[in-house]
Design a protein around this motif. Structure first.
Motif, PDB file in Angstrom:
ATOM      1  N   TYR A  36       0.879  -1.288   0.261  1.00 13.39           N
ATOM      2  CA  TYR A  36      -0.006  -0.059  -0.198  1.00 13.39           C
ATOM      3  C   TYR A  36       0.810   1.235   0.158  1.00 13.39           C
ATOM      4  CZ  TYR A  36      -3.373  -3.472   1.614  1.00 13.39           C
ATOM      5  OH  TYR A  36      -4.071  -4.751   1.721  1.00 13.39           O
ATOM      6  N   SER A  37       1.942   1.282   0.657  1.00  7.10           N
ATOM      7  CA  SER A  37       2.855   2.163   0.649  1.00  7.10           C
ATOM      8  C   SER A  37       3.543   2.664  -0.526  1.00  7.10           C
ATOM      9  CB  SER A  37       3.983   2.194   1.737  1.00  7.10           C
ATOM     10  OG  SER A  37       3.624   1.913   3.103  1.00  7.10           O
ATOM     11  N   GLN A  38       3.789   1.478  -1.336  1.00  3.60           N
ATOM     12  CA  GLN A  38       4.555   1.727  -2.836  1.00  3.60           C
ATOM     13  C   GLN A  38       3.345   2.298  -3.680  1.00  3.60           C
ATOM     14  OE1 GLN A  38       7.274   1.586  -3.953  1.00  3.60           O
ATOM     15  NE2 GLN A  38       6.508   1.539  -6.204  1.00  3.60           N
ATOM     16  N   ALA A  39       2.006   1.780  -3.400  1.00  8.17           N
ATOM     17  CA  ALA A  39       1.044   2.295  -4.390  1.00  8.17           C
ATOM     18  C   ALA A  39       0.679   3.824  -3.901  1.00  8.17           C
ATOM     19  CB  ALA A  39      -0.234   1.706  -3.997  1.00  8.17           C
ATOM     20  N   GLY A  40       0.726   4.101  -2.943  1.00  5.82           N
ATOM     21  CA  GLY A  40       0.669   5.770  -2.522  1.00  5.82           C
ATOM     22  C   GLY A  40       1.958   6.525  -3.167  1.00  5.82           C
ATOM     23  N   ALA A  41       3.166   5.949  -2.695  1.00  2.00           N
ATOM     24  CA  ALA A  41       4.464   6.598  -3.368  1.00  2.00           C
ATOM     25  C   ALA A  41       4.363   6.546  -4.793  1.00  2.00           C
ATOM     26  CB  ALA A  41       5.559   5.823  -2.745  1.00  2.00           C
ATOM     27  N   GLN A  42       4.161   5.758  -5.584  1.00  3.34           N
ATOM     28  CA  GLN A  42       4.050   5.500  -7.028  1.00  3.34           C
ATOM     29  C   GLN A  42       3.161   6.345  -7.847  1.00  3.34           C
ATOM     30  OE1 GLN A  42       5.248   1.693  -8.525  1.00  3.34           O
ATOM     31  NE2 GLN A  42       3.737   1.724 -10.250  1.00  3.34           N
ATOM     32  N   PHE A 190       1.454   0.813 -13.210  1.00  9.00           N
ATOM     33  CA  PHE A 190       0.297   0.897 -12.684  1.00  9.00           C
ATOM     34  C   PHE A 190      -0.571  -0.436 -12.695  1.00  9.00           C
ATOM     35  CE2 PHE A 190      -3.964   2.256 -12.202  1.00  9.00           C
ATOM     36  CZ  PHE A 190      -4.124   3.358 -11.211  1.00  9.00           C
ATOM     37  N   ILE A 191      -0.739  -1.145 -13.782  1.00 11.56           N
ATOM     38  CA  ILE A 191      -1.467  -2.557 -13.603  1.00 11.56           C
ATOM     39  C   ILE A 191      -0.699  -3.348 -12.787  1.00 11.56           C
ATOM     40  CG2 ILE A 191      -2.035  -4.537 -15.062  1.00 11.56           C
ATOM     41  CD1 ILE A 191      -3.483  -2.148 -15.951  1.00 11.56           C
ATOM     42  N   LEU A 192       0.651  -3.378 -12.563  1.00 16.62           N
ATOM     43  CA  LEU A 192       1.168  -4.325 -11.599  1.00 16.62           C
ATOM     44  C   LEU A 192       0.805  -3.877 -10.079  1.00 16.62           C
ATOM     45  CD1 LEU A 192       4.865  -5.127 -12.977  1.00 16.62           C
ATOM     46  CD2 LEU A 192       3.018  -6.598 -12.830  1.00 16.62           C
ATOM     47  N   ILE A 266       9.562  10.987  -3.909  1.00 16.92           N
ATOM     48  CA  ILE A 266       9.859   9.364  -3.516  1.00 16.92           C
ATOM     49  C   ILE A 266       8.620   8.698  -4.177  1.00 16.92           C
ATOM     50  CG2 ILE A 266      10.161   7.911  -1.573  1.00 16.92           C
ATOM     51  CD1 ILE A 266      10.680  10.291   0.243  1.00 16.92           C
ATOM     52  N   ARG A 267       9.262   7.804  -5.215  1.00 15.53           N
ATOM     53  CA  ARG A 267       8.451   6.996  -5.857  1.00 15.53           C
ATOM     54  C   ARG A 267       8.570   5.291  -5.779  1.00 15.53           C
ATOM     55  NH1 ARG A 267       6.452  11.090  -6.543  1.00 15.53           N
ATOM     56  NH2 ARG A 267       6.222  12.299  -8.338  1.00 15.53           N
ATOM     57  N   ARG A 268       9.643   4.988  -5.025  1.00 14.43           N
ATOM     58  CA  ARG A 268       9.776   3.698  -4.944  1.00 14.43           C
ATOM     59  C   ARG A 268       9.957   3.410  -3.384  1.00 14.43           C
ATOM     60  NH1 ARG A 268      10.522  -0.965  -7.911  1.00 14.43           N
ATOM     61  NH2 ARG A 268      11.832  -2.542  -7.034  1.00 14.43           N
TER      62      ARG A 268
END
Length: 420
Positions: A36-42, A190-192, A266-268
């Motif tokens: 979920y953190s990666q989803a928000g950051a990305q 995005f799909i991943l 911060i994207r990753r």
């Protein structure tokens, strides 16, 4: 309503809460928090809408599993063994075991990394061993009822995540827009992320745990043996409360990362430790500590569920004596399988398998088994020979069918992006 009535209502609600609440809360484990953190950051706030979509789907599927456990008095594995080809059962086991083991390993490593950030003098491997030892001792020493009560209290750690977004300025109009108007970008990343979110929220091991714990509660007299209206109603309240909590936490973690990490470039985010470390300079020490404490609480909540579901699956397949309520010597193979699972999982942390690698492999296994298990649960829940008069409602079947379509699409997308 007087204070006495309010107190009575709260007590009645607390009695109704049990396996469903624990199942929903354990879904937000450290690996889920990282996702979920990666989803928000990305993607910023672009995936907030998934929390509203997954809630009814999770509630429907877990409700079916709970009903199966209540009606049959048996776990999902035993029901499949008795009514379906053994090849199906063994296939599910072969795909589930590596996924659960890797998931446990990733969670232990994530908890250890966060603990190391709070107490840097203690190395990560030492924390891994300590966490594993504490979990094994607690699972063996305490009966199921005590474990369940402990897990209920650990659910409170999830509330920490719901406080963080209110500690900073928010554009609530943008939040509402992204929550209710779906955004889909047709690109690989995005799909991943969508595949990872659906795979993290609708996980097959939760199906097995839910059914087995409902059967255990029925065996201990918590539910009405005659399956009266109140018993089934309590089950629905319990499951819905657990799934609502799970999705609320998911929503607020994406919101936190999307409103703090994404604007900062911060994207990753590969681990929960990275998420906590990235938050500290942007939102302060308090937010960082809240995030870290939540990781530890959810880890201790989810790992017994993961290890327990795996051992119940194995024991019910081969006819071993089972039960977290039994002493070690009365269910020796059951407990040995839990110890072995935790030992192998923590061993992954010492063989160079990173948490993000473990999560990738876990997503592959869950992504492939989830559609099969959703289909099996749908079929069992609609089978009058097994369920009698307590078969799925039309709404449950409709939501289950939507979950099946989404999980199948996620599996195909996962395979496509992995191999092509």
């Amino acid at each position: 309503m007087g204070s006495a009535k309010i107190t009575s209502a709260i007590k009645e609600m607390a009695k109704a809460l049990g396996p469903g609440l624990i199942t929903g809360a354990s879904d937000d484990d450290p690996s889920g928090i990282a996702t979920y953190s990666q989803a928000g950051a990305q993607t910023g706030l672009a995936t907030l809408w998934t929390a509203l979509l997954t809630f009814p789907l999770m509630a429907a599927i877990q409700g079916m599993c709970a009903r199966i456990g209540l009606v049959t008095g048996r776990g999902l594995t035993l029901t499949i063994r008795e009514h379906y080809p053994k090849g199906l059962l063994y296939g599910v086991l072969l795909m589930s075991f590596p996924a659960i083991t890797l998931n446990i390993g990733a969670n232990i490593e994530g908890m250890a990394a966060v603990a190391n950030m709070i107490f840097p003098a203690v190395p990560v491997p030492a924390f891994c061993l300590c966490i594993t030892a504490v979990l094994i001792a607690a699972i063996i020493a305490f009966p199921y009822r005590k474990i369940a009560n402990i897990l209920k209290w650990l659910c409170l750690s999830l509330l920490l995540y719901m406080a963080v977004p209110f500690m900073m300025d928010q554009d609530w109009v943008a939040v509402a827009r992204n929550a209710f108007i779906p955004t889909i970008a047709l690109n690989k990343d995005f799909i991943l992320i969508l595949v990872a979110i659906f795979g993290t929220t609708i996980s097959p091991y939760l199906f097995f745990w839910q059914a087995t714990m409902e059967a255990e509660d029925a065996a201990h007299g918590r539910q009405d043996p005659a399956l009266g209206r109140r018993s089934l109603a309590d089950m629905r309240k319990d499951v819905n409360a657990g799934m609502l909590l799970s999705n609320l936490v998911m929503f607020f973690i994406i919101l936190t990362a999307g409103s703090v990490l994404y604007p900062a470039g911060i994207r990753r985010i590969d681990t929960v430790a990275q998420a906590a470390a990235a938050l500290e300079p942007l939102t302060g020490r308090l937010t960082y500590l809240i995030f870290a404490a939540g990781v530890l609480g959810t880890g201790f909540l989810s790992i017994p569920v993961l290890a327990g579901s795996q051992s119940y699956m194995l024991a019910e397949t081969f006819g071993w004596k089972t039960g977290l309520d039994k002493k070690f010597h009365k269910a020796r193979l059951f407990y040995i399988s839990i110890i072995f699972s935790l030992a192998v999982s923590v061993g992954l942390d010492f063989f160079g398998i990173s948490a993000i690698q473990a999560l990738l492999y876990t997503a592959v296994c869950y992504g492939l088994t989830a559609p099969v298990m959703v289909a099996v649960v749908l079929h069992i829940g609609s089978n009058r020979k097994i369920m009698g008069e307590n078969t799925n409602s039309m709404l449950s079947n409709a939501l289950g069918a939507i979950a099946l379509i989404i999980m199948s699409a996620a599996a195909f997308a996962l395979l496509y992006f992995l191999f092509f």
